[in-house]
Design a protein around this motif. Sequence first.
Motif, mmCIF file in Angstrom:
data_model
loop_
_atom_site.group_PDB
_atom_site.id
_atom_site.type_symbol
_atom_site.label_atom_id
_atom_site.label_comp_id
_atom_site.label_asym_id
_atom_site.label_seq_id
_atom_site.Cartn_x
_atom_site.Cartn_y
_atom_site.Cartn_z
ATOM 1 N N ASP A 1 18.948 5.212 5.740
ATOM 2 C CA ASP A 1 17.518 5.110 5.497
ATOM 3 C C ASP A 1 16.731 6.296 6.055
ATOM 4 O O ASP A 1 15.520 6.370 5.860
ATOM 5 C CB ASP A 1 16.981 3.817 6.124
ATOM 6 N N ASN A 2 17.399 7.210 6.758
ATOM 7 C CA ASN A 2 16.681 8.330 7.357
ATOM 8 C C ASN A 2 16.199 9.315 6.288
ATOM 9 O O ASN A 2 16.849 9.513 5.262
ATOM 10 C CB ASN A 2 17.570 9.080 8.354
ATOM 11 N N VAL A 3 15.034 9.909 6.540
ATOM 12 C CA VAL A 3 14.545 11.018 5.721
ATOM 13 C C VAL A 3 15.149 12.285 6.307
ATOM 14 O O VAL A 3 14.744 12.765 7.357
ATOM 15 C CB VAL A 3 13.006 11.091 5.742
ATOM 16 N N GLN A 4 16.161 12.843 5.618
ATOM 17 C CA GLN A 4 16.949 13.947 6.147
ATOM 18 C C GLN A 4 16.461 15.269 5.548
ATOM 19 O O GLN A 4 16.717 15.569 4.388
ATOM 20 C CB GLN A 4 18.430 13.734 5.841
ATOM 21 N N SER B 1 11.449 12.286 -1.368
ATOM 22 C CA SER B 1 12.132 12.451 -0.086
ATOM 23 C C SER B 1 11.990 11.239 0.820
ATOM 24 O O SER B 1 12.774 11.064 1.752
ATOM 25 C CB SER B 1 11.574 13.685 0.635
ATOM 26 N N GLY B 2 10.990 10.412 0.577
ATOM 27 C CA GLY B 2 10.724 9.294 1.469
ATOM 28 C C GLY B 2 9.734 9.615 2.574
ATOM 29 O O GLY B 2 9.434 8.764 3.409
ATOM 30 N N ASN C 1 6.453 8.898 9.365
ATOM 31 C CA ASN C 1 7.368 7.768 9.495
ATOM 32 C C ASN C 1 8.424 8.041 10.564
ATOM 33 O O ASN C 1 8.786 9.187 10.845
ATOM 34 C CB ASN C 1 8.025 7.422 8.153
ATOM 35 N N ASP C 2 8.941 6.978 11.150
ATOM 36 C CA ASP C 2 9.797 7.090 12.332
ATOM 37 C C ASP C 2 11.187 7.647 12.042
ATOM 38 O O ASP C 2 11.877 8.085 12.966
ATOM 39 C CB ASP C 2 9.958 5.709 12.994
ATOM 40 N N ASN C 3 11.605 7.626 10.786
ATOM 41 C CA ASN C 3 13.001 7.966 10.473
ATOM 42 C C ASN C 3 13.173 9.385 9.941
ATOM 43 O O ASN C 3 14.143 9.685 9.245
ATOM 44 C CB ASN C 3 13.571 6.973 9.462
ATOM 45 N N GLN D 1 7.666 13.324 14.422
ATOM 46 C CA GLN D 1 6.994 12.064 14.100
ATOM 47 C C GLN D 1 5.509 12.111 14.434
ATOM 48 O O GLN D 1 4.718 11.425 13.807
ATOM 49 C CB GLN D 1 7.660 10.905 14.850
ATOM 50 N N VAL D 2 5.139 12.909 15.430
ATOM 51 C CA VAL D 2 3.728 13.017 15.819
ATOM 52 C C VAL D 2 3.333 14.494 15.804
ATOM 53 O O VAL D 2 3.940 15.313 16.490
ATOM 54 C CB VAL D 2 3.484 12.417 17.219
#
Length: 448
Positions: free
Chosen positions: A252-255, A413-414, A236-238, A274-275
């Motif tokens: 909303d970020n996954v920290q 964690s998301g 995911n992007d965040n 992210q990639v």
Amino acid sequence: FHFIDAKMKVDEIFIVSERLVTIVHKCYTLSCNNSARDIFLEKLKKGEHQTLPYFTDGNTWFHFIKREKLYFVATTNKDTSPILVIEILTRLYHVIKDFCGVVSEDSLHENLLLVMEVLNEFMDFGLVQLSTTEKLQPHIQSTPVLTRFNRQPTQDITSRVFGIEKKSLPTPVTDTPVISSSVIKDKRKNEIFVDLIERVTGVINADGSISRLEVNGAMKVKNFLHGSPQLKIILNDNVIVQRNSRIKAYGDNVQLDTCVFHESAKVDNPDSPQVLTVYPHIGEFTLMSYSVSGESSITSPFHFVSSVQPIEQSRDMMVTLRIKSRLAVPCVNVRLKFGVPRSVSNISQHLDSPDQSAALEKNDGTILWTLKTLPPQAESVAQFRLINQSGPLNREDVGPVRMKFEVSGCLLSGMKIKTVKVLNQEQTTPQKWLRYITVSDSFLVKLV
């Protein structure tokens, strides 16, 4: 093993079961004999071996790991870094698992010739030579004998990964050898398993507030793909990594606090991964591990309300536990266990569902409340009257609650995997299996 001292030699490696049966014994130096094996078996029989995975006896250093009720043991005649020898044994375990499919006493007996071939090629005169499945594959001629093995979902974290969702993943697939004969290889499915597993540690105060909450996560990969294709895993992007940051922002970020990648992975941005570009080896490995902590990053999966009160004109005490799920998916195999005074001889109970059960375990002075399933956003209440045979009970002697649970399809964690792309595959379309699994590591709820 480029980091291992070239002068370090292992004298012998042997594998023994909990029943003190020696399954495999391989000597690599002329000084090797059966005396070291007999010493280890004697200490195992008497329970004298240390909790640390190494010990000394005379001029012999013993190093061992325990996997699937088996002891993998290596001895050296010099004081060597235990971490290095343990790493050798761990690699050996995974290689044998790749070749045999299942590592158990029965499977090793059935595949004894194959295991000896692996040990012969794995080391030469006590020095590691071929430590990966791919490098060993051309030198192994034996065909594995498949052994059926019923895996329990609570054995270890990897076992839980491939054991929770029995309907979505047939059991024989994960217990099939990664390396096999050409006939079996042609019939083997072209597939890859990617699992995100999170282990939750939490301490909840009696008033429901959170004292401690953290998650340790891992991305487990088991590669059955034909050939050696490249993978591209998009998260995911965040996702952001805040190393050495004491203050976290709400949002909303996954920290993530920490994030470590396997050597086969190339990451576009380590601070915002992210990639992931991966050149996976055949077999099972941990592609990524991470940790998350704090209420700003994760939310407790449950809300607790408890009450421990004495009953008027009685020596008994009433304990009320109320648990509410905050998850969007069901939670299964929920077990809540708490301590009670030894003077409690029996209990009367009231549970709000027929698929629940509770029992007083007098041997260890605990009450175990079991819920097969806790539906999403649902609440469950249990009341226990502690029947006391002696003087008044103290509220401080009740609890805390230690909780075990399993959740499929949800991560605290998301973290998410948006897609898994298998590149350079033109012949057949590979099957990709993706799962999210959350399990308790150490989850404690205070009652008073």
